[in-house]
Design a protein around this motif. Structure first.
Motif, PDB file in Angstrom:
ATOM      1  N   TYR A 293      -5.077  -1.933  -2.170  1.00 22.68           N
ATOM      2  CA  TYR A 293      -3.619  -2.003  -2.266  1.00 22.68           C
ATOM      3  C   TYR A 293      -3.144  -1.376  -3.573  1.00 22.68           C
ATOM      4  O   TYR A 293      -3.890  -1.271  -4.556  1.00 22.68           O
ATOM      5  CB  TYR A 293      -3.134  -3.448  -2.164  1.00 22.68           C
ATOM      6  N   GLU A 294      -1.881  -0.969  -3.589  1.00 19.77           N
ATOM      7  CA  GLU A 294      -1.308  -0.326  -4.775  1.00 19.77           C
ATOM      8  C   GLU A 294      -0.646  -1.338  -5.706  1.00 19.77           C
ATOM      9  O   GLU A 294      -0.750  -1.238  -6.925  1.00 19.77           O
ATOM     10  CB  GLU A 294      -0.272   0.719  -4.356  1.00 19.77           C
ATOM     11  N   ASN A 295       0.044  -2.324  -5.133  1.00 15.91           N
ATOM     12  CA  ASN A 295       0.770  -3.299  -5.950  1.00 15.91           C
ATOM     13  C   ASN A 295       0.484  -4.721  -5.485  1.00 15.91           C
ATOM     14  O   ASN A 295       0.274  -4.971  -4.288  1.00 15.91           O
ATOM     15  CB  ASN A 295       2.286  -3.053  -5.868  1.00 15.91           C
TER      16      ASN A 295
ATOM     17  N   TRP B  66       0.838  -1.194   0.000  1.00 14.39           N
ATOM     18  CA  TRP B  66       0.000   0.000   0.000  1.00 14.39           C
ATOM     19  C   TRP B  66       0.881   1.255   0.000  1.00 14.39           C
ATOM     20  O   TRP B  66       2.051   1.201   0.414  1.00 14.39           O
ATOM     21  CB  TRP B  66      -0.896   0.020   1.238  1.00 14.39           C
ATOM     22  N   LYS B  67       0.323   2.375  -0.426  1.00 12.68           N
ATOM     23  CA  LYS B  67       1.072   3.630  -0.499  1.00 12.68           C
ATOM     24  C   LYS B  67       1.553   4.100   0.866  1.00 12.68           C
ATOM     25  O   LYS B  67       2.584   4.757   0.982  1.00 12.68           O
ATOM     26  CB  LYS B  67       0.211   4.726  -1.135  1.00 12.68           C
TER      27      LYS B  67
END
Length: 306
Positions: free
Chosen positions: A121-123, A78-79
């Protein structure tokens, strides 16, 4: 973390090789002399066939094999610094170094549960890892082992301080009333902790290295150095200079001898139990230790110097 993810899939097979006609040398002496590695005056080298190495050592040994099954690694990030990974129990463990919230940092049954609490989530990363097998030849009576790659000598490891003096056994928590805490082992709910300990212990020699190690004509006798002889070893081998410092900010925690031939590194690692850690035996149990944890002989790359 990587070990914890993988260890559950490790299985250990140990074979004791009968060598009735072979005897333990009284010398047990490794030498680095004139651009050669010697054992009791016999030339050995990284990359030599393991069968030739066995003949040079001429002592009883066993083989420890560790099989790593094919697996799929999954992780999320996450960021805000949050991370999650699929663990050995099939759960997803979430943590965030920027917060201190036990209600969030725990295991979940699915990624959807985590997203509901902390957001999208980002990735996401998914990687299939093929099955692997690592092989160690272990000389229990001499105090060293060899990592074997493609039937050749990959790395030589000498252990003057036994693994059990540096690491506490992990045991799986069993159902029933709570048990009194013990300084002999650590209770855990994570099977990988137990497997990791067993795997590492199995490939370690059962006795400590009490032989000699010579570098450039200077000899350290580990039958005399003991558990508090780090400074004695450094003096005996004359390796106190800055050229032997490890890279980075860990200068006091090892000595590195970079050999200009065959890209060979003699990595001498220090162990000191002044600052006791959770996974290490207390000084009350094992006594004061400030000595040589291991001498590792392996090939380096230029990246290892940084």
């Amino acid at each position: 973390m990587i070990n914890k993810l993988f260890a559950l899939f490790l299985s250990s097979m140990v074979y004791l090789i009968s060598c009735q006609e072979k005897t333990v040398s009284n010398d047990n002496h490794f030498q680095i002399e004139k651009k050669e590695i010697l054992y009791n005056d016999k030339k050995i080298y990284l990359g030599m066939p393991i069968e030739e190495f066995i003949q040079s050592i001429n002592s009883e040994y066993r083989v420890a094999k560790y099989s790593l099954n094919e697996r799929t690694d999954k992780s999320w990030s996450w960021k805000d610094g949050g991370e999650a990974y699929l663990n050995d129990n099939g759960k997803i463990k979430y943590f965030n170094i920027n917060i201190n919230n036990d209600a969030l940092e725990k295991e979940y049954n699915s990624i959807e549960e985590i997203v509901k609490k902390v957001g999208q989530y980002e990735n996401f990363k998914e990687k299939k890892v093929p099955s692997e097998e690592s092989i160690f030849y272990v000389w229990d009576k001499l105090g060293f082992n060899v990592a074997v790659h493609d039937n050749t000598v990959g790395q030589i490891n000498l252990y003057p301080i036994h693994y059990t003096k540096r690491n506490i056994e992990y045991r799986l928590i069993t159902p029933g009333p709570p048990k009194a805490k013990s300084d002999a082992y650590i209770d855990t709910e994570d099977k990988s902790d137990v497997e990791n300990y067993k795997v590492m212990l199995e490939r370690q020699p059962k006795t400590e290295f009490k032989g000699k190690f010579t570098y450039d004509g200077r000899t350290a006798d580990f039958s005399k150095i003991g558990y508090t002889g780090w400074n004695t070893m450094v003096k005996d081998l004359d390796i106190a200079g800055s050229s032997y410092d490890p890279p980075g900010d860990s200068k006091g925690w090892g000595r590195k001898i970079w050999l200009n031939y065959d890209s060979c590194l003699i990595d001498i690692r220090r162990y000191n139990n002044d600052n006791e850690s959770t996974g290490s035996p207390s000084k009350d149990k094992v006594g004061k230790i400030d000595g040589v944890q291991a001498i590792e002989i392996w090939r380096f790359t230029e990246g290892d110097r940084k």
